[in-house]
Design a protein around this motif. Structure first.
Motif, PDB file in Angstrom:
ATOM      1  N   SER A 127       0.811  -1.163  -0.060  1.00 30.42           N
ATOM      2  CA  SER A 127       0.135   0.048  -0.090  1.00 30.42           C
ATOM      3  C   SER A 127       0.779   1.125  -0.029  1.00 30.42           C
ATOM      4  CB  SER A 127      -0.788   0.078   1.256  1.00 30.42           C
ATOM      5  OG  SER A 127      -0.235  -0.145   2.620  1.00 30.42           O
ATOM      6  N   ASN A 128       2.200   1.203   0.310  1.00 31.80           N
ATOM      7  CA  ASN A 128       3.116   2.211   0.297  1.00 31.80           C
ATOM      8  C   ASN A 128       4.200   2.113  -0.760  1.00 31.80           C
ATOM      9  OD1 ASN A 128       5.384   3.926   0.719  1.00 31.80           O
ATOM     10  ND2 ASN A 128       4.102   4.663   2.616  1.00 31.80           N
ATOM     11  N   PRO A 129       4.240   2.943  -1.780  1.00 25.47           N
ATOM     12  CA  PRO A 129       5.231   2.501  -2.882  1.00 25.47           C
ATOM     13  C   PRO A 129       6.781   2.505  -2.420  1.00 25.47           C
ATOM     14  CG  PRO A 129       4.515   4.781  -3.097  1.00 25.47           C
ATOM     15  CD  PRO A 129       3.835   4.117  -2.162  1.00 25.47           C
ATOM     16  N   TYR A 130       7.037   3.281  -1.386  1.00 24.30           N
ATOM     17  CA  TYR A 130       8.523   3.207  -0.760  1.00 24.30           C
ATOM     18  C   TYR A 130       8.773   2.012  -0.040  1.00 24.30           C
ATOM     19  CZ  TYR A 130       8.122   8.060  -2.681  1.00 24.30           C
ATOM     20  OH  TYR A 130       7.828   8.998  -3.505  1.00 24.30           O
ATOM     21  N   LYS A 134      11.680  -0.858  -0.375  1.00 20.98           N
ATOM     22  CA  LYS A 134      12.261  -1.451   0.631  1.00 20.98           C
ATOM     23  C   LYS A 134      12.151  -2.983   0.595  1.00 20.98           C
ATOM     24  CE  LYS A 134      12.506   2.655   3.436  1.00 20.98           C
ATOM     25  NZ  LYS A 134      12.221   3.487   4.619  1.00 20.98           N
ATOM     26  N   ILE A 135      11.098  -3.514   0.731  1.00 19.27           N
ATOM     27  CA  ILE A 135      10.818  -5.033   0.806  1.00 19.27           C
ATOM     28  C   ILE A 135      11.536  -5.816  -0.315  1.00 19.27           C
ATOM     29  CG2 ILE A 135       8.972  -6.688   0.773  1.00 19.27           C
ATOM     30  CD1 ILE A 135       7.278  -4.974   1.931  1.00 19.27           C
ATOM     31  N   ALA A 136      11.334  -5.191  -1.458  1.00 19.90           N
ATOM     32  CA  ALA A 136      12.091  -5.765  -2.724  1.00 19.90           C
ATOM     33  C   ALA A 136      13.527  -5.763  -2.433  1.00 19.90           C
ATOM     34  CB  ALA A 136      11.461  -5.282  -4.062  1.00 19.90           C
ATOM     35  N   ALA A 164      10.831   2.905  -6.631  1.00 17.87           N
ATOM     36  CA  ALA A 164       9.354   3.143  -6.099  1.00 17.87           C
ATOM     37  C   ALA A 164       8.472   3.466  -7.461  1.00 17.87           C
ATOM     38  CB  ALA A 164       9.288   4.153  -5.027  1.00 17.87           C
ATOM     39  N   GLN A 165       7.414   2.868  -7.454  1.00 15.04           N
ATOM     40  CA  GLN A 165       6.484   3.330  -8.761  1.00 15.04           C
ATOM     41  C   GLN A 165       5.100   3.924  -7.981  1.00 15.04           C
ATOM     42  OE1 GLN A 165       6.880   2.686 -11.799  1.00 15.04           O
ATOM     43  NE2 GLN A 165       8.886   1.642 -11.348  1.00 15.04           N
ATOM     44  N   THR A 166       5.099   5.295  -7.920  1.00 16.59           N
ATOM     45  CA  THR A 166       4.258   6.185  -7.145  1.00 16.59           C
ATOM     46  C   THR A 166       2.723   6.049  -7.932  1.00 16.59           C
ATOM     47  OG1 THR A 166       4.939   7.934  -8.597  1.00 16.59           O
ATOM     48  CG2 THR A 166       5.794   7.670  -6.450  1.00 16.59           C
ATOM     49  N   THR A 167       2.752   5.488  -9.020  1.00 12.69           N
ATOM     50  CA  THR A 167       1.277   5.353  -9.915  1.00 12.69           C
ATOM     51  C   THR A 167       0.818   3.959  -9.498  1.00 12.69           C
ATOM     52  OG1 THR A 167       2.063   6.575 -11.832  1.00 12.69           O
ATOM     53  CG2 THR A 167       0.149   4.994 -11.914  1.00 12.69           C
TER      54      THR A 167
END
Length: 259
Positions: A127-130, A134-136, A164-167
């Motif tokens: 639910s959060n792009p950032y 970090k998880i990846a 991070a994909q903000t879309t």
């Protein structure tokens, strides 16, 4: 020929129902569209994705005749990594290192590779792009450190860092709103057909004929103004409303006519 005529009649009947219940159908479409908009923009949680790539190779062989077997072994190893990299052995450490609130994210971590490819693509949805980024990255790093113990492999290379994909990939407003409009039209049409099906009122001559009865005659539609006289016995001016004649007055009038 008869079947074609019946189909034409049924099609005309459906079109007439749509025209008759058009307001209901449009109202149903509007209500479902509003509900879909509320869910899309106010209720649904946006989902973002982050992707990284890595490759794992077996130790290089000096024997050229064993090269084909080495490539096949790398591909089989990639298939094994797809299962190991998303296992709790790796992801539990990711959760601990990033202080994530729960392990629900583990279901949103996928590792795949194309057929006959040694490149492994690690995709994370969150639910959060950032946080997804970090998880990846953390998953790839932990696996590269644990691969020697888990798979006896030391040649692990991370090809690219996650971005991070903000879309968001979900929800998709255009798709959701289009589905809402279609669902509203279908629902409105279904309600209109049901109302027409259970409507047992006789509104026109055709309704009587469908019952197998014969129409003996028709009368013109009478409005309240038809019972108003221009003037009454007391000389009241025209335009004033009077009640319809009573049975007693009608009988008196008939007696006068007989005389």
């Amino acid at each position: 020929m008869q079947e074609t005529q019946e189909q034409t009649i049924d099609l005309r009947g459906i079109i007439n129902i749509i025209r008759k219940r058009l307001g209901l159908i449009l109202f149903s479409t509007f209500v479902v569209l509003v509900l879909g908009s509320i869910y899309t923009f106010l209720i649904a949680t946006p989902v973002y994705t982050a992707t990284t790539q890595l490759v794992v190779k077996l130790p290089n062989s000096d024997n050229s005749s064993a090269y084909a077997g080495q490539v096949a072994g790398n591909i089989q190893m990639a298939n094994t990594i797809n299962q190991v990299i998303v296992s709790p052995v790796i992801l539990d450490k990711v959760q601990s290192n990033l202080n994530l609130p729960s392990n629900a994210f583990q279901k949103q971590v996928k590792a795949t590779n194309l057929t006959n490819s040694q490149v492994i693509t690690l995709t994370v949805k969150y639910s959060n792009p950032y946080v997804a980024q970090k998880i990846a990255d953390e998953t790839a790093n932990i696996f590269s450190m644990e691969a020697a113990n888990l798979l006896n492999v030391t040649n692990v290379n991370i090809l690219s860092k996650a971005k991070a994909q903000t879309t968001p990939i979900s929800p998709k407003p255009k798709l959701y709103l289009a589905i809402s409009v279609i669902a509203g039209l279908v629902l409105g049409l279904a309600i209109a057909l049901l109302k027409e099906l259970f409507d047992n009122k006789i509104n026109k001559e055709e309704d009587i004929e469908t019952l197998g009865l014969t129409v003996l005659g028709v009368t013109t539609y009478a409005q309240m103004s038809d019972f108003n006289k221009n003037t009454n016995k007391n000389g009241t001016q025209s335009g004033t409303k009077s009640s319809p004649p009573s049975d007693h007055e009608v009988n008196k009038s008939l007696k006068r006519n007989k005389r």
